[in-house]
Design an enzyme around this catalytic site. Structure first.
Site, PDB file in Angstrom:
ATOM      1  CG  HIS A 166      -0.245   0.101   2.531  1.00 20.84           C
ATOM      2  ND1 HIS A 166       0.445   1.205   2.973  1.00 20.84           N
ATOM      3  CD2 HIS A 166      -0.121  -0.815   3.514  1.00 20.84           C
ATOM      4  CE1 HIS A 166       0.946   0.981   4.160  1.00 20.84           C
ATOM      5  NE2 HIS A 166       0.628  -0.259   4.513  1.00 20.84           N
ATOM      6  CG  ASP A 289       1.389 -20.231  12.364  1.00 14.59           C
ATOM      7  OD1 ASP A 289       1.771 -20.187  13.541  1.00 14.59           O
ATOM      8  OD2 ASP A 289       1.968 -20.905  11.489  1.00 14.59           O
ATOM      9  CB  SER A 304       1.708  -3.312   5.325  1.00 15.39           C
ATOM     10  OG  SER A 304       2.662  -2.344   5.672  1.00 15.39           O
TER      11      SER A 304
END
Length: 341
Positions: A166, A289, A304
């Site tokens: 992003h 997980d 990110s």
């Protein structure tokens, strides 16, 4: 070494104060022998970027020698303006601009701005501030931004990289930053704040500004991109997956959150929305997980860019977390990132 605290995914913070339609890119044919291969990285790094010009964050008041209050920048500068020149001289940083203002002796200055993508010349008259004992224009500006994020891929054939998934938006103006240059630098994580419902977790750490890993050349809506030396991000290159090959089901993300070593963590791709969703939200994902859930609570600020692998292929990157459900978030296709790169 400097201690920093990340704020939104790639978080920007001040040295001063940052997170947050698919384009199909088919540079190769679909034949496996010609498919592009990239090294999935998963390394957490420091990110530092200098703005293109000086970014105006806001305007305010100056108390003059006559005890009157002045607003030199009112109606002249706007939030989001980029100051490119002062009296015909380019500005390398905010210190150079402040020096020019202080040396103006109160004479009217000509500023070259970039506003809404167009250049504009304005005039401004500094006022002598009794509080600061110097000439001021009553404006807050920024010339750089820093944060923590994750490198998604490295292309060993041309020395390029992609990270974050992003864009980097200014925390004050909420606009995509126009950058002059930037760097990825070495970082060491010191603490992980777990995400909770309604509050995103975050990565805290130290960055070494002297240890530059790569040069940032582009800041786009779907990631940052640039070049680096071939020995910086090493690893096995994997084929990329085209958007139509990505499917719902099991996948893994890569991250170096434990001991500085990149490890795989399981996740589930719950839905795929390449056309109806926003760019950098091509996939809805859920962390499954238990190790990662115990460590972070799910997706946290600073993760990110973490690469997502499925069936031995690089399919995309983690981009956002859902605040009300930190185990869930979004990812973008690797094709979306490569189109921007």
């Amino acid at each position: 070494m400097q201690r920093i605290k990340s704020k939104i995914f790639f978080s920007v913070f001040p040295l001063a104060a940052i997170l947050i339609p698919t384009l199909l890119w088919l540079p190769q044919t679909a034949q496996a022998s010609e498919r592009r291969e990239l090294v999935p990285v998963g390394q957490t790094v420091g990110v530092t970027m200098d703005t293109k010009g000086l970014l105006v964050l806001g305007t305010g008041f100056v108390s003059g020698e006559d005890n009157e209050t002045y607003e030199p920048s009112k109606g002249v500068l706007k939030i989001g303006d980029l100051i490119l020149e002062a009296d015909g001289k380019s500005l390398e940083n905010k210190e150079a601009f402040l020096e020019a203002v202080e040396n103006s002796d109160g004479k009217t200055m000509k500023l070259l701005l970039e506003r809404d993508g167009k250049e504009k010349e304005v005039k401004i008259t500094p006022v002598f501030s009794t509080a600061d004992n110097a000439f001021k224009i009553g404006a807050w500006i920024r010339d750089s931004i820093q944060g923590i994020g994750t490198v998604t891929y490295y292309d060993p054939k041309n020395g390029t990289f992609g990270a974050l998934g992003h864009g980097v938006y200014d925390v004050d103006t909420d606009e995509l930053m126009e950058i002059r240059e930037g760097s990825l630098v070495d970082s060491d994580l010191t603490e992980i704040v777990k995400g909770q419902k309604g509050a995103a977790g975050e990565l805290m750490g130290k960055v070494n500004m002297e240890e530059k890993l790569a040069h940032i050349e582009k800041n786009t809506e779907v990631g940052i991109y640039g070049t680096t030396e071939e020995t910086v991000f090493e690893g096995e290159a994997l084929p990329i997956a085209t958007a139509d090959e990505v499917k719902k089901g099991e996948a893994v993300l890569l991250s170096d959150l434990e001991g500085g070593k990149v490890k795989e963590y399981s996740l589930e791709i719950e839905s795929i929305d390449p056309n109806g969703g926003k760019r950098n939200k091509d996939m809805t994902i859920r962390i499954t997980d238990e190790r990662l859930l115990n460590l972070t609570g799910g997706i946290v600020q600073g993760m990110s860019g973490s690469p997502i692998l499925q069936d031995g292929k690089l399919v995309g990157a983690v981009t956002h977390v859902m605040l009300n459900e930190p185990a869930k978030g979004y990812g973008t296709f690797i094709e979306t990132m490569l189109a921007a790169a």
